[in-house]
Scaffold this motif. Structure first.
Motif, PDB file in Angstrom:
ATOM      1  N   PRO A 137       0.713  -1.340   0.165  1.00 33.13           N
ATOM      2  CA  PRO A 137       0.045   0.145  -0.155  1.00 33.13           C
ATOM      3  C   PRO A 137       0.959   1.128  -0.014  1.00 33.13           C
ATOM      4  CG  PRO A 137      -0.739  -1.467   1.551  1.00 33.13           C
ATOM      5  CD  PRO A 137       0.488  -2.026   1.114  1.00 33.13           C
ATOM      6  N   ALA A 138       1.803   1.587   0.993  1.00 31.94           N
ATOM      7  CA  ALA A 138       2.606   2.401   0.908  1.00 31.94           C
ATOM      8  C   ALA A 138       3.408   3.040  -0.300  1.00 31.94           C
ATOM      9  CB  ALA A 138       3.570   2.697   2.126  1.00 31.94           C
ATOM     10  N   MET A 141       4.182  -0.708  -4.935  1.00 27.59           N
ATOM     11  CA  MET A 141       4.964  -1.903  -5.564  1.00 27.59           C
ATOM     12  C   MET A 141       3.956  -2.910  -5.446  1.00 27.59           C
ATOM     13  SD  MET A 141       7.935  -0.353  -6.461  1.00 27.59           S
ATOM     14  CE  MET A 141       8.921  -1.742  -6.769  1.00 27.59           C
ATOM     15  N   ARG A 142       3.876  -3.595  -6.678  1.00 24.29           N
ATOM     16  CA  ARG A 142       3.289  -4.906  -6.868  1.00 24.29           C
ATOM     17  C   ARG A 142       4.259  -5.957  -7.099  1.00 24.29           C
ATOM     18  NH1 ARG A 142      -1.674  -6.904  -7.693  1.00 24.29           N
ATOM     19  NH2 ARG A 142      -2.553  -4.784  -7.562  1.00 24.29           N
ATOM     20  N   LEU A 143       3.940  -7.296  -6.403  1.00 28.04           N
ATOM     21  CA  LEU A 143       4.718  -8.456  -6.293  1.00 28.04           C
ATOM     22  C   LEU A 143       3.642  -9.413  -6.979  1.00 28.04           C
ATOM     23  CD1 LEU A 143       7.349 -10.036  -5.677  1.00 28.04           C
ATOM     24  CD2 LEU A 143       6.208 -10.752  -3.589  1.00 28.04           C
ATOM     25  N   GLY A 144       4.361 -10.112  -8.142  1.00 30.13           N
ATOM     26  CA  GLY A 144       3.576 -11.128  -8.914  1.00 30.13           C
ATOM     27  C   GLY A 144       4.498 -12.297  -9.207  1.00 30.13           C
ATOM     28  N   ALA A 145       4.071 -13.486  -9.354  1.00 30.07           N
ATOM     29  CA  ALA A 145       4.616 -14.831  -9.520  1.00 30.07           C
ATOM     30  C   ALA A 145       3.665 -15.607 -10.535  1.00 30.07           C
ATOM     31  CB  ALA A 145       5.137 -15.346  -8.091  1.00 30.07           C
ATOM     32  N   ASP A 146       4.424 -16.646 -10.966  1.00 25.55           N
ATOM     33  CA  ASP A 146       3.744 -17.786 -11.873  1.00 25.55           C
ATOM     34  C   ASP A 146       4.884 -18.880 -11.841  1.00 25.55           C
ATOM     35  OD1 ASP A 146       5.140 -17.931 -14.542  1.00 25.55           O
ATOM     36  OD2 ASP A 146       4.861 -15.705 -14.280  1.00 25.55           O
TER      37      ASP A 146
END
Length: 353
Positions: A137-138, A141-146
């Motif tokens: 939230p602050a 930044m978004r973290l993604g994975a697959d």
């Protein structure tokens, strides 16, 4: 060259199998948002959306840059092909998405890697299990994975005795409110290849009556001697800029390091033949750089077009000189169209009252 095991080798041992990987990777970057960038639908929006949203069909034409410059090199070798891609997606709730990638391609010019002119080739099947991602939230930044599973349906993968591959991936992204949107991504993927053999195999022995195919004197007739990469790490940045909601300009620069399986020690007293020397006894890794640049236009609600170029390179070319990684003799141009199948079908269905 012709035949299943007769490959044309590019700089640093680049084979059609890796070319196929590069083509699919570029297409994935050009037509699919990096993991976690699309946003997660929740509540009523997620319930109303189709589980097949995002499924599409892609058709493209590809040509090497040197195809348009016959006098650039002493030997003119044009390459022009077209390709049909199937991109199904299945959304399991608002957290997990299953994605598939599969291509049919055909070269109009004379191919350097097929046994028949204008032969239709299959790519490997990619199956991705994608996590919807988490946004801090602050910082925003978004973290993604697959997790990617590939099945060996292409001829190059079959020649490498491929069983399947597994490749987990993570990416970190940040979106900025610049005009219609600016997104920065850094992604990394580790891939492990499960192969039956350490070297590429021919269809069968060149000499039928070779005797014991396990004997050292038969090695030249049953494989090419070039080792299959066992594992690799592919990583790099991607920039996506939208000056207008219907226009997207994307660029990426990916770097790959692949590790080769160890060479089998040669028994004392046995002379080293071409099979043992073909791959270089002192080279345990291969390196590749990939640059892509594309401009996409969402012309209609369910139809988009892309014009772009991608370039693969090693540090040194066939002539031993440094290769410019952004543009060189391996640069390929493409023009394609993508149809949102689920969106087109939904628009033809009667609206719920």
């Amino acid at each position: 060259m012709s035949g299943f095991g007769a490959f044309r080798y590019f700089p640093f041992g680049l084979s059609p199998g890796l070319i196929c990987f590069v083509v699919v990777s570029v297409t994935f970057l050009a037509h699919a948002q990096p993991t976690g960038l699309t946003g997660v639908q929740t509540g009523a929006a997620a319930q109303d959306a189709s589980v097949w949203r995002g499924s599409s069909v892609n058709y493209s034409h590809n040509a090497t840059a040197l195809t348009f410059a016959p006098g650039a090199e002493p030997l003119y070798n044009p390459t022009w092909s077209h390709r049909l891609g199937l991109f199904p997606e299945l959304h399991l709730g608002d957290v997990v998405t299953l994605r598939g990638r599969w291509f049919l391609s055909q070269e109009f010019t004379l191919s350097d890697s097929t046994s028949r002119p204008h032969e239709v080739e299959l790519s490997d099947v990619w199956l991705d299990t994608v996590w919807g991602g988490w946004k801090e939230p602050a910082s925003g930044m978004r973290l993604g994975a697959d997790l990617r599973l590939t099945l060996p349906t292409s001829k190059p993968s079959l020649a490498q005795s491929r069983l399947f591959t597994l490749g987990p991936s993570v990416n970190l992204s940040r979106r900025f409110d610049v005009l219609a949107g600016l997104t920065l991504v850094y992604s990394a993927r580790f891939t492990w290849r499960f192969n039956r053999f350490a070297t590429r195999q021919n269809q069968g022995p060149t000499i039928a009556a070779c005797g014991d195919v396990r004997a050292l004197e038969c090695l030249d007739f049953i494989n090419t001697g070039v080792r299959n990469p066992q594992a690799d790490v592919l990583h790099g940045p991607t920039v996506s800029f939208q000056p207008h909601p219907t226009i997207d300009v994307s660029a990426s620069f990916l770097m790959q390091r692949a590790w080769l399986p160890a060479l089998t020690p040669v028994p004392a007293g046995v002379a080293m033949g071409s099979t043992q020397l073909a791959d270089g006894a002192d080279v345990a890794t291969r390196d590749l750089m990939l640059f892509s640049l594309s401009v996409s236009w969402q012309a209609f609600k369910n139809v988009g077009f892309s014009l772009g170029a991608w370039t693969f390179s090693s540090q040194l070319g066939e002539d031993g000189r440094y290769q410019f990684p952004l543009f060189n003799r391996n640069t390929t141009l493409y023009l394609d169209a993508t149809l949102d199948v689920e969106g087109a079908v939904s628009s033809l269905m009667p609206k719920k009252s």
